[in-house]
Design a protein around this motif. Structure first.
Motif, PDB file in Angstrom:
ATOM      1  N   SER A 136       0.859  -1.190   0.000  1.00 36.82           N
ATOM      2  CA  SER A 136       0.000   0.000   0.000  1.00 36.82           C
ATOM      3  C   SER A 136       0.891   1.235   0.000  1.00 36.82           C
ATOM      4  O   SER A 136       2.067   1.145   0.354  1.00 36.82           O
ATOM      5  CB  SER A 136      -0.875  -0.007   1.248  1.00 36.82           C
ATOM      6  OG  SER A 136      -1.815  -1.053   1.168  1.00 36.82           O
ATOM      7  N   LYS A 158      -0.329   0.357   5.848  1.00 40.91           N
ATOM      8  CA  LYS A 158      -1.042   1.248   4.916  1.00 40.91           C
ATOM      9  C   LYS A 158      -0.123   2.326   4.342  1.00 40.91           C
ATOM     10  O   LYS A 158      -0.405   2.891   3.284  1.00 40.91           O
ATOM     11  CB  LYS A 158      -2.247   1.898   5.609  1.00 40.91           C
ATOM     12  CG  LYS A 158      -3.354   0.918   5.977  1.00 40.91           C
ATOM     13  CD  LYS A 158      -3.963   0.241   4.758  1.00 40.91           C
ATOM     14  CE  LYS A 158      -5.150  -0.632   5.124  1.00 40.91           C
ATOM     15  NZ  LYS A 158      -5.297  -1.794   4.239  1.00 40.91           N
ATOM     16  N   THR A 163      -5.347  -2.671   9.875  1.00 45.57           N
ATOM     17  CA  THR A 163      -6.620  -1.966  10.048  1.00 45.57           C
ATOM     18  C   THR A 163      -6.714  -0.856   8.993  1.00 45.57           C
ATOM     19  O   THR A 163      -5.699  -0.294   8.584  1.00 45.57           O
ATOM     20  CB  THR A 163      -6.741  -1.367  11.462  1.00 45.57           C
ATOM     21  OG1 THR A 163      -5.626  -0.493  11.687  1.00 45.57           O
ATOM     22  CG2 THR A 163      -6.750  -2.456  12.528  1.00 45.57           C
ATOM     23  N   PRO A 164      -7.935  -0.528   8.563  1.00 45.95           N
ATOM     24  CA  PRO A 164      -8.101   0.457   7.477  1.00 45.95           C
ATOM     25  C   PRO A 164      -7.495   1.821   7.800  1.00 45.95           C
ATOM     26  O   PRO A 164      -7.038   2.526   6.893  1.00 45.95           O
ATOM     27  CB  PRO A 164      -9.624   0.554   7.331  1.00 45.95           C
ATOM     28  CG  PRO A 164     -10.142  -0.753   7.820  1.00 45.95           C
ATOM     29  CD  PRO A 164      -9.225  -1.163   8.930  1.00 45.95           C
ATOM     30  N   ASP A 165      -7.455   2.184   9.087  1.00 41.02           N
ATOM     31  CA  ASP A 165      -6.885   3.491   9.461  1.00 41.02           C
ATOM     32  C   ASP A 165      -5.359   3.458   9.503  1.00 41.02           C
ATOM     33  O   ASP A 165      -4.723   4.483   9.756  1.00 41.02           O
ATOM     34  CB  ASP A 165      -7.455   3.957  10.803  1.00 41.02           C
ATOM     35  CG  ASP A 165      -7.146   2.994  11.934  1.00 41.02           C
ATOM     36  OD1 ASP A 165      -6.333   2.060  11.746  1.00 41.02           O
ATOM     37  OD2 ASP A 165      -7.716   3.170  13.037  1.00 41.02           O
ATOM     38  N   THR A 218     -11.152  -9.085   9.404  1.00 43.15           N
ATOM     39  CA  THR A 218     -11.498  -8.036   8.455  1.00 43.15           C
ATOM     40  C   THR A 218     -12.207  -6.915   9.216  1.00 43.15           C
ATOM     41  O   THR A 218     -12.401  -7.028  10.426  1.00 43.15           O
ATOM     42  CB  THR A 218     -12.352  -8.605   7.300  1.00 43.15           C
ATOM     43  OG1 THR A 218     -12.529  -7.596   6.302  1.00 43.15           O
ATOM     44  CG2 THR A 218     -13.721  -9.058   7.778  1.00 43.15           C
ATOM     45  N   ASN A 246     -16.313   0.111   8.844  1.00 50.98           N
ATOM     46  CA  ASN A 246     -15.903   1.514   8.888  1.00 50.98           C
ATOM     47  C   ASN A 246     -16.288   2.179  10.209  1.00 50.98           C
ATOM     48  O   ASN A 246     -16.376   3.386  10.306  1.00 50.98           O
ATOM     49  CB  ASN A 246     -16.524   2.273   7.701  1.00 50.98           C
ATOM     50  CG  ASN A 246     -18.024   2.006   7.586  1.00 50.98           C
ATOM     51  OD1 ASN A 246     -18.591   1.237   8.381  1.00 50.98           O
ATOM     52  ND2 ASN A 246     -18.674   2.626   6.618  1.00 50.98           N
ATOM     53  N   GLU A 288      -9.888  -4.661   3.205  1.00 53.44           N
ATOM     54  CA  GLU A 288      -8.439  -4.640   2.987  1.00 53.44           C
ATOM     55  C   GLU A 288      -7.944  -3.267   2.566  1.00 53.44           C
ATOM     56  O   GLU A 288      -6.757  -3.087   2.323  1.00 53.44           O
ATOM     57  CB  GLU A 288      -8.064  -5.630   1.870  1.00 53.44           C
ATOM     58  CG  GLU A 288      -8.469  -7.053   2.123  1.00 53.44           C
ATOM     59  CD  GLU A 288      -7.388  -7.831   2.824  1.00 53.44           C
ATOM     60  OE1 GLU A 288      -6.498  -8.345   2.138  1.00 53.44           O
ATOM     61  OE2 GLU A 288      -7.424  -7.912   4.068  1.00 53.44           O
ATOM     62  N   THR A 289      -8.864  -2.332   2.385  1.00 51.67           N
ATOM     63  CA  THR A 289      -8.490  -1.021   1.854  1.00 51.67           C
ATOM     64  C   THR A 289      -8.651   0.055   2.926  1.00 51.67           C
ATOM     65  O   THR A 289      -9.024  -0.237   4.059  1.00 51.67           O
ATOM     66  CB  THR A 289      -9.380  -0.623   0.650  1.00 51.67           C
ATOM     67  OG1 THR A 289     -10.687  -0.297   1.144  1.00 51.67           O
ATOM     68  CG2 THR A 289      -9.493  -1.758  -0.354  1.00 51.67           C
ATOM     69  N   MET A 290      -8.390   1.291   2.540  1.00 52.26           N
ATOM     70  CA  MET A 290      -8.589   2.391   3.471  1.00 52.26           C
ATOM     71  C   MET A 290     -10.032   2.904   3.422  1.00 52.26           C
ATOM     72  O   MET A 290     -10.356   3.900   4.044  1.00 52.26           O
ATOM     73  CB  MET A 290      -7.593   3.515   3.149  1.00 52.26           C
ATOM     74  CG  MET A 290      -6.163   3.072   3.519  1.00 52.26           C
ATOM     75  SD  MET A 290      -4.873   3.994   2.687  1.00 52.26           S
ATOM     76  CE  MET A 290      -4.714   5.387   3.777  1.00 52.26           C
ATOM     77  N   ASP A 291     -10.879   2.225   2.664  1.00 50.82           N
ATOM     78  CA  ASP A 291     -12.271   2.650   2.539  1.00 50.82           C
ATOM     79  C   ASP A 291     -13.229   1.473   2.720  1.00 50.82           C
ATOM     80  O   ASP A 291     -13.930   1.057   1.793  1.00 50.82           O
ATOM     81  CB  ASP A 291     -12.478   3.296   1.153  1.00 50.82           C
ATOM     82  CG  ASP A 291     -13.885   3.844   0.976  1.00 50.82           C
ATOM     83  OD1 ASP A 291     -14.546   4.166   1.995  1.00 50.82           O
ATOM     84  OD2 ASP A 291     -14.332   3.945  -0.188  1.00 50.82           O
ATOM     85  N   PRO A 292     -13.277   0.907   3.949  1.00 50.44           N
ATOM     86  CA  PRO A 292     -14.209  -0.206   4.168  1.00 50.44           C
ATOM     87  C   PRO A 292     -15.643   0.307   4.118  1.00 50.44           C
ATOM     88  O   PRO A 292     -15.904   1.442   4.500  1.00 50.44           O
ATOM     89  CB  PRO A 292     -13.848  -0.699   5.570  1.00 50.44           C
ATOM     90  CG  PRO A 292     -13.196   0.450   6.242  1.00 50.44           C
ATOM     91  CD  PRO A 292     -12.556   1.290   5.162  1.00 50.44           C
TER      92      PRO A 292
END
Ligand code: CUK
Ligand code: CUA
Ligand code: CA
Length: 612
Positions: free
Chosen positions: A166, A223, A302-304, A342, A345, A394-398
């Motif tokens: 990432s 990330k 974690t997404p953050d 997983t 948000n 898996e992204t920064m935008d769950p």
């Protein structure tokens, strides 16, 4: 899948009627729950799903594409195995088939689909996937949903964990599950180690590798792109299961990517089989070992970007690691057999519990603070869940709406189909405090992991037709040429409902090189070229060109025909290959008029009559 949709419609209608008729006197709770779930996943005929789901096919060697929330199967992308359905790698001389054979075999075991990312979210360009069996990685182009590249990774056996670094996919990194002799020589099987390989996403060249003691399993990126994280479950370096769970703690390894790049630039890596390999023992700072219990499995950022979470597998805990300091901040208990985690948000994590056959939802901040009520909810799945994936987890935008549980067994959930039962996945609503089961649907063996991409991500990116290749044959430029005593070159076009040329005259044992272009310009107007008794089956979507060389078999007449329904004259879409005896001199009269149904002469044909 159609049946499923029909059932859902019926369920919905039945539920509504039941609700109307029996309001106040029947079990409305159960009925309305069914209706609610059915409506959540019902996508009417002609309507599109909200998300693409990319499901790894396990030993099917492919990726299954399903719509979410309906669960409708909309595509199989074959990767490591031939697939007649789309004319993929069927003939031994098919270039893709040759590539497969040359890199480990015409089968594979796909576990982890990994989309390319830009700014920490999926950009819809590529999807990579590992082949656990043969140490390979493949790339799928998402504009055409076809396999585009396959590479064998040196110094590695069993490519398992795989992740994109990432936030902008600087590398794809891949973990070698099965250890190999460190010196690369079979004369000395010990000591043995594994490697994490870093691949360039465009060329897919292996840029460097980092040596790790103990089998490496699952991978994820921090990330910010600083660390490549992996779990290691066999720090013992045991060679059987007993020996592999002696220690209470194995490890998460964090590879400092900039430090590794620097080590390579400074010549601190050793070249092994053409790849720079860094031994972290010789280059301090490249790798940090974080001790975690016990035979850990999944690792998920974690997404953050604050934490990575390792799931304990043989420990009922997950380990929360600060993604910047690499310090363990908490080790909450979540249940038996935690495998993967997983995220939604709203600060919640969802961990799969293989032994409990459950998904557990827990509050990350509360778990770190040591609050007693960090477990939010549990839901049973059927049965023995492996991976789980929430949309965008898996992204920064769950997205926090749907979660898919990928289960290893289905036991009594479907009509029995022999001693072996279907594998299944279950879609769970995670939009509320409590998780709610929505839908179960089977796919062929064996579901491993999945990722989801919003439909908007691919809108406008998916091509209508293939771009014409440089070697594409244009209409009017078809030809049959003898290029040597036993060599024939055929340049062919396909369009409804004709092959041009529609007759080929060759001799037994001739080596025929066939280049075919589907010159259709209408989307979805795919034609096939199937040649009986020659193991030859090609499918050509509009605009596609394929080249294949095959050997003409025994003397006879072989009808090549179209395998993909294309018009009312689909079955009439055929031509014939006449294989003459080896010793026959083909004179002009032996050749067919070589006119196609549109009445075009085939350039090159008459001149070949004067051969021998
Ligand atoms: S994994 Cu590959 S064997 Cu993705 Cu949890 Cu199990
Ligand atoms: Cu072309 Cu059927
Ligand atoms: Ca162990």
């Amino acid at each position: 899948m159609k049946m499923k949709t029909v059932l859902l419609v019926l369920l919905t209608i039945a539920g509504t009627i039941a609700g109307l008729q029996f309001a106040g006197c029947q079990s409305i709770g159960a009925t309305s729950a069914r209706t609610w779930a059915a409506e959540k996943v019902y996508v009417a005929p002609g309507e599109h799903d909200k998300y693409y789901g990319f499901l790894s096919g396990g030993q099917s060697g492919s990726v299954f594409v399903v719509g979410i929330p309906s669960g409708r199967l909309i595509r199989e992308v074959p990767i490591f195995e031939p697939r007649a359905a789309v004319g993929y790698a069927v003939h031994p001389n098919d270039p893709r088939r040759k590539e497969l054979e040359a890199t480990g075999g015409a089968w594979g075991d796909t576990h982890h689909p990994v989309p390319s990312e830009t700014n920490g979210v999926y950009d819809g360009k590529y999807l990579w996937i590992n082949d656990l069996a043969n140490g390979r990685v493949a790339r799928v182009r998402l504009d055409v949903f076809e396999t585009d590249k396959i590479v064998k990774i040196p110094n590695m056996q069993g490519a398992h964990g795989i992740a994109a670094l990432s936030p902008n996919t600087k590398y794809i990194f891949v973990n070698g599950e099965f250890e190999q002799p460190t010196d690369g020589l079979v004369t000395n099987p010990d000591p043995y180690t594994s490697v994490v390989a870093f691949l360039d996403p465009e060329s897919m060249a292996v840029k460097f590798q980092v040596r790790v003691n103990g089998n490496i399993d699952i991978a994820d990126s921090s990330k910010d792109g600083r660390y490549a994280f992996s779990t290691v479950y066999n720090l013992e370096q045991g060679k059987d299961a007993d020996a592999m769970f002696q220690y209470d703690r194995d490890a998460v390894v964090a590879i400092d990517v900039p430090a590794a790049e620097k080590a390579v630039a400074e010549g601190k890596a050793r070249i092994q089989n053409g790849v720079p390999v860094i031994d972290p023992k010789e280059v301090p700072g490249v790798m940090t070992l974080i001790p975690v219990p016990k035979n850990p499995h999944g690792i998920n950022a974690t997404p953050d970007g604050k934490y990575v979470i390792a799931s304990g597998k043989l420990s009922p805990t997950v380990t929360i690691i600060d993604a910047k300091t690499l310090k363990i901040v908490a080790e909450p208990e979540v249940g038996l057999g935690p495998l993967h985690t997983t995220f939604d948000n709203r600060g919640n994590a969802f961990t799969s519990l293989f032994l409990d056959s459950q998904v557990v939802k827990w509050d990350i901040d509360k778990a770190i603070a040591g609050a007693a009520d960090y477990i939010v909810d549990r839901i049973d799945v059927h049965y023995n869940i492996g991976h789980l994936q929430a949309v965008g987890g898996e992204t920064m935008d769950p997205k926090g709406d749907y979660l898919l549980a990928l289960n290893k067994l289905s036991k009594d959930q479907y009509l029995p189909v022999g001693p072996e039962l279907p594998e299944a996945q279950e879609l769970i609503d995670i939009s509320g405090e409590k998780m709610r089961m929505l839908l179960a649907f089977p796919t062929p063996p064996e579901p491993h992991d999945a990722v989801f991409m919003p439909a908007e991500t691919l809108r406008g990116k998916v091509k209508q037709t293939f771009d014409l290749a440089p070697e594409a044959i244009a209409e009017g430029k078809e030809s049959v040429m003898r290029t040597g005593p036993k060599l024939v070159k055929v340049n062919m076009t396909l369009i409804r409902s004709a092959y041009t040329p529609h007759q080929l005259d060759v001799r037994e044992g001739d080596e025929v090189t066939l280049t075919i272009t589907n010159v259709e310009t209408i989307r979805d107007m795919t034609h096939g070229f199937a040649l009986p008794d020659h193991s030859l089956n090609i499918a050509l979507p509009p605009g596609a060109t394929k080249t294949i060389t095959f050997t003409a078999g025994k003397p006879g007449v072989y009808w090549y025909y179209c395998t993909n329904f294309c018009s009312a004259l689909h079955l009439e879409m055929r031509g014939r290959m006449v294989v003459h005896p080896k010793d026959r001199t083909l004179t002009l009269t032996d050749w067919s008029p070589a006119q196609n149904v549109k009445g075009k002469a085939i350039p090159g044909v008459p001149s070949t009559g004067a051969e021998r």
